[in-house]
Design a protein around this motif. Structure first.
Motif, PDB file in Angstrom:
ATOM      1  N   HIS A  40       1.151 -34.834  -4.704  1.00 56.84           N
ATOM      2  CA  HIS A  40       0.078 -35.811  -4.543  1.00 56.84           C
ATOM      3  C   HIS A  40      -0.068 -36.600  -5.830  1.00 56.84           C
ATOM      4  O   HIS A  40      -0.148 -36.013  -6.900  1.00 56.84           O
ATOM      5  CB  HIS A  40      -1.249 -35.120  -4.216  1.00 56.84           C
ATOM      6  CG  HIS A  40      -1.246 -34.438  -2.894  1.00 56.84           C
ATOM      7  ND1 HIS A  40      -0.519 -33.290  -2.652  1.00 56.84           N
ATOM      8  CD2 HIS A  40      -1.877 -34.734  -1.745  1.00 56.84           C
ATOM      9  CE1 HIS A  40      -0.705 -32.918  -1.398  1.00 56.84           C
ATOM     10  NE2 HIS A  40      -1.520 -33.770  -0.832  1.00 56.84           N
ATOM     11  N   LYS A  41      -0.090 -37.901  -5.720  1.00 55.62           N
ATOM     12  CA  LYS A  41      -0.308 -38.727  -6.915  1.00 55.62           C
ATOM     13  C   LYS A  41      -1.642 -38.317  -7.512  1.00 55.62           C
ATOM     14  O   LYS A  41      -2.628 -38.161  -6.807  1.00 55.62           O
ATOM     15  CB  LYS A  41      -0.332 -40.212  -6.544  1.00 55.62           C
ATOM     16  CG  LYS A  41       1.022 -40.730  -6.156  1.00 55.62           C
ATOM     17  CD  LYS A  41       0.988 -42.211  -5.861  1.00 55.62           C
ATOM     18  CE  LYS A  41       2.360 -42.684  -5.456  1.00 55.62           C
ATOM     19  NZ  LYS A  41       2.381 -44.078  -5.079  1.00 55.62           N
ATOM     20  N   GLY A  42      -1.663 -38.128  -8.815  1.00 52.63           N
ATOM     21  CA  GLY A  42      -2.900 -37.708  -9.467  1.00 52.63           C
ATOM     22  C   GLY A  42      -3.107 -36.206  -9.393  1.00 52.63           C
ATOM     23  O   GLY A  42      -4.169 -35.712  -9.728  1.00 52.63           O
ATOM     24  N   GLY A  43      -2.108 -35.472  -8.918  1.00 55.06           N
ATOM     25  CA  GLY A  43      -2.222 -34.013  -8.836  1.00 55.06           C
ATOM     26  C   GLY A  43      -2.828 -33.572  -7.519  1.00 55.06           C
ATOM     27  O   GLY A  43      -3.440 -34.343  -6.809  1.00 55.06           O
ATOM     28  N   ARG A  44      -2.647 -32.312  -7.201  1.00 56.75           N
ATOM     29  CA  ARG A  44      -3.133 -31.752  -5.941  1.00 56.75           C
ATOM     30  C   ARG A  44      -4.638 -31.860  -5.783  1.00 56.75           C
ATOM     31  O   ARG A  44      -5.123 -32.097  -4.710  1.00 56.75           O
ATOM     32  CB  ARG A  44      -2.737 -30.293  -5.824  1.00 56.75           C
ATOM     33  CG  ARG A  44      -1.454 -30.180  -5.145  1.00 56.75           C
ATOM     34  CD  ARG A  44      -1.260 -28.848  -4.488  1.00 56.75           C
ATOM     35  NE  ARG A  44       0.125 -28.827  -4.088  1.00 56.75           N
ATOM     36  CZ  ARG A  44       0.573 -29.367  -2.975  1.00 56.75           C
ATOM     37  NH1 ARG A  44      -0.234 -29.916  -2.132  1.00 56.75           N
ATOM     38  NH2 ARG A  44       1.843 -29.331  -2.689  1.00 56.75           N
ATOM     39  N   SER A  45      -5.351 -31.669  -6.857  1.00 58.08           N
ATOM     40  CA  SER A  45      -6.811 -31.671  -6.756  1.00 58.08           C
ATOM     41  C   SER A  45      -7.342 -33.057  -6.397  1.00 58.08           C
ATOM     42  O   SER A  45      -8.463 -33.188  -5.941  1.00 58.08           O
ATOM     43  CB  SER A  45      -7.433 -31.194  -8.069  1.00 58.08           C
ATOM     44  OG  SER A  45      -7.025 -32.052  -9.125  1.00 58.08           O
ATOM     45  N   GLY A  46      -6.497 -34.070  -6.599  1.00 60.71           N
ATOM     46  CA  GLY A  46      -6.906 -35.422  -6.251  1.00 60.71           C
ATOM     47  C   GLY A  46      -6.993 -35.640  -4.751  1.00 60.71           C
ATOM     48  O   GLY A  46      -7.529 -36.626  -4.280  1.00 60.71           O
ATOM     49  N   GLY A  47      -6.449 -34.669  -3.988  1.00 65.36           N
ATOM     50  CA  GLY A  47      -6.499 -34.789  -2.538  1.00 65.36           C
ATOM     51  C   GLY A  47      -5.668 -35.953  -2.055  1.00 65.36           C
ATOM     52  O   GLY A  47      -4.741 -36.394  -2.720  1.00 65.36           O
ATOM     53  N   GLY A  48      -6.021 -36.462  -0.904  1.00 70.08           N
ATOM     54  CA  GLY A  48      -5.286 -37.584  -0.356  1.00 70.08           C
ATOM     55  C   GLY A  48      -3.958 -37.156   0.223  1.00 70.08           C
ATOM     56  O   GLY A  48      -3.666 -35.979   0.380  1.00 70.08           O
ATOM     57  N   GLU A  49      -3.161 -38.141   0.527  1.00 71.77           N
ATOM     58  CA  GLU A  49      -1.889 -37.912   1.192  1.00 71.77           C
ATOM     59  C   GLU A  49      -0.767 -37.712   0.177  1.00 71.77           C
ATOM     60  O   GLU A  49      -0.714 -38.397  -0.838  1.00 71.77           O
ATOM     61  CB  GLU A  49      -1.591 -39.132   2.074  1.00 71.77           C
ATOM     62  CG  GLU A  49      -0.383 -38.994   2.939  1.00 71.77           C
ATOM     63  CD  GLU A  49      -0.189 -40.196   3.840  1.00 71.77           C
ATOM     64  OE1 GLU A  49       0.245 -39.987   4.973  1.00 71.77           O
ATOM     65  OE2 GLU A  49      -0.468 -41.335   3.412  1.00 71.77           O
ATOM     66  N   SER A  50       0.144 -36.781   0.475  1.00 69.30           N
ATOM     67  CA  SER A  50       1.275 -36.558  -0.417  1.00 69.30           C
ATOM     68  C   SER A  50       2.245 -37.721  -0.328  1.00 69.30           C
ATOM     69  O   SER A  50       2.257 -38.485   0.638  1.00 69.30           O
ATOM     70  CB  SER A  50       1.995 -35.252  -0.070  1.00 69.30           C
ATOM     71  OG  SER A  50       2.742 -35.401   1.123  1.00 69.30           O
ATOM     72  N   VAL A  51       3.087 -37.841  -1.332  1.00 77.52           N
ATOM     73  CA  VAL A  51       4.097 -38.901  -1.383  1.00 77.52           C
ATOM     74  C   VAL A  51       5.045 -38.784  -0.184  1.00 77.52           C
ATOM     75  O   VAL A  51       5.356 -39.772   0.480  1.00 77.52           O
ATOM     76  CB  VAL A  51       4.872 -38.840  -2.719  1.00 77.52           C
ATOM     77  CG1 VAL A  51       6.030 -39.816  -2.725  1.00 77.52           C
ATOM     78  CG2 VAL A  51       3.936 -39.113  -3.889  1.00 77.52           C
ATOM     79  N   GLY A  52       5.487 -37.550   0.114  1.00 75.89           N
ATOM     80  CA  GLY A  52       6.398 -37.352   1.239  1.00 75.89           C
ATOM     81  C   GLY A  52       5.768 -37.667   2.576  1.00 75.89           C
ATOM     82  O   GLY A  52       6.410 -38.222   3.474  1.00 75.89           O
ATOM     83  N   HIS A  53       4.497 -37.315   2.725  1.00 71.42           N
ATOM     84  CA  HIS A  53       3.793 -37.579   3.982  1.00 71.42           C
ATOM     85  C   HIS A  53       3.670 -39.087   4.199  1.00 71.42           C
ATOM     86  O   HIS A  53       3.915 -39.601   5.289  1.00 71.42           O
ATOM     87  CB  HIS A  53       2.409 -36.910   3.958  1.00 71.42           C
ATOM     88  CG  HIS A  53       1.823 -36.720   5.307  1.00 71.42           C
ATOM     89  ND1 HIS A  53       1.075 -37.682   5.933  1.00 71.42           N
ATOM     90  CD2 HIS A  53       1.896 -35.670   6.164  1.00 71.42           C
ATOM     91  CE1 HIS A  53       0.695 -37.231   7.106  1.00 71.42           C
ATOM     92  NE2 HIS A  53       1.176 -36.015   7.278  1.00 71.42           N
TER      93      HIS A  53
END
Length: 115
Positions: A40-53
């Motif tokens: 995830h851009k900004g790290g996992r804790s940033g939430g949101g959608e992963s780059v691969g997704h």
């Protein structure tokens, strides 16, 4: 054009790397497993959608369009997909990969290694 930037070659490499159909990939992207993997851009804790997704959603769009509609940016993304799939396949873990984050990550990029 440098090697790898020929649109026909890029498209051929992309369609060889992506072995999931658009509807199949779209359904996969809705699963919990699909959403559990990736960077995830900004790290996992940033939430949101992963780059691969996010890439998977774009791949679905590309697979559903006509080649004449592709832009230079589309071909650039296709090259990114091919590179990711090839790099990730080279890191295959030993044993049964059916229910692994390694496989799920590849599937987000449109490639099911069990085929």
């Amino acid at each position: 054009m440098s090697r790898g930037e020929d649109p026909q070659e890029t498209y051929r490499d992309f369609t060889e790397a992506v072995n999931m159909k658009p509807g199949e990939l779209s359904s996969w992207l809705q699963t919990d497993e699909s959403k559990q993997v990736g960077w995830h851009k900004g790290g996992r804790s940033g939430g949101g959608e992963s780059v691969g997704h996010s890439s998977g959603r774009r791949i679905v769009d590309l697979l559903r369009r006509k080649r004449a509609e592709f832009s230079a940016t589309d071909y650039q993304h296709m090259r990114k997909v091919v590179g990711y799939v090839h790099r990730h396949l080279a890191q295959r873990p030993s044993g049964d990969v059916r229910n692994t984050k390694w496989r799920w990550s590849l599937m987000n990029w449109g490639h099911d290694p069990l085929r």
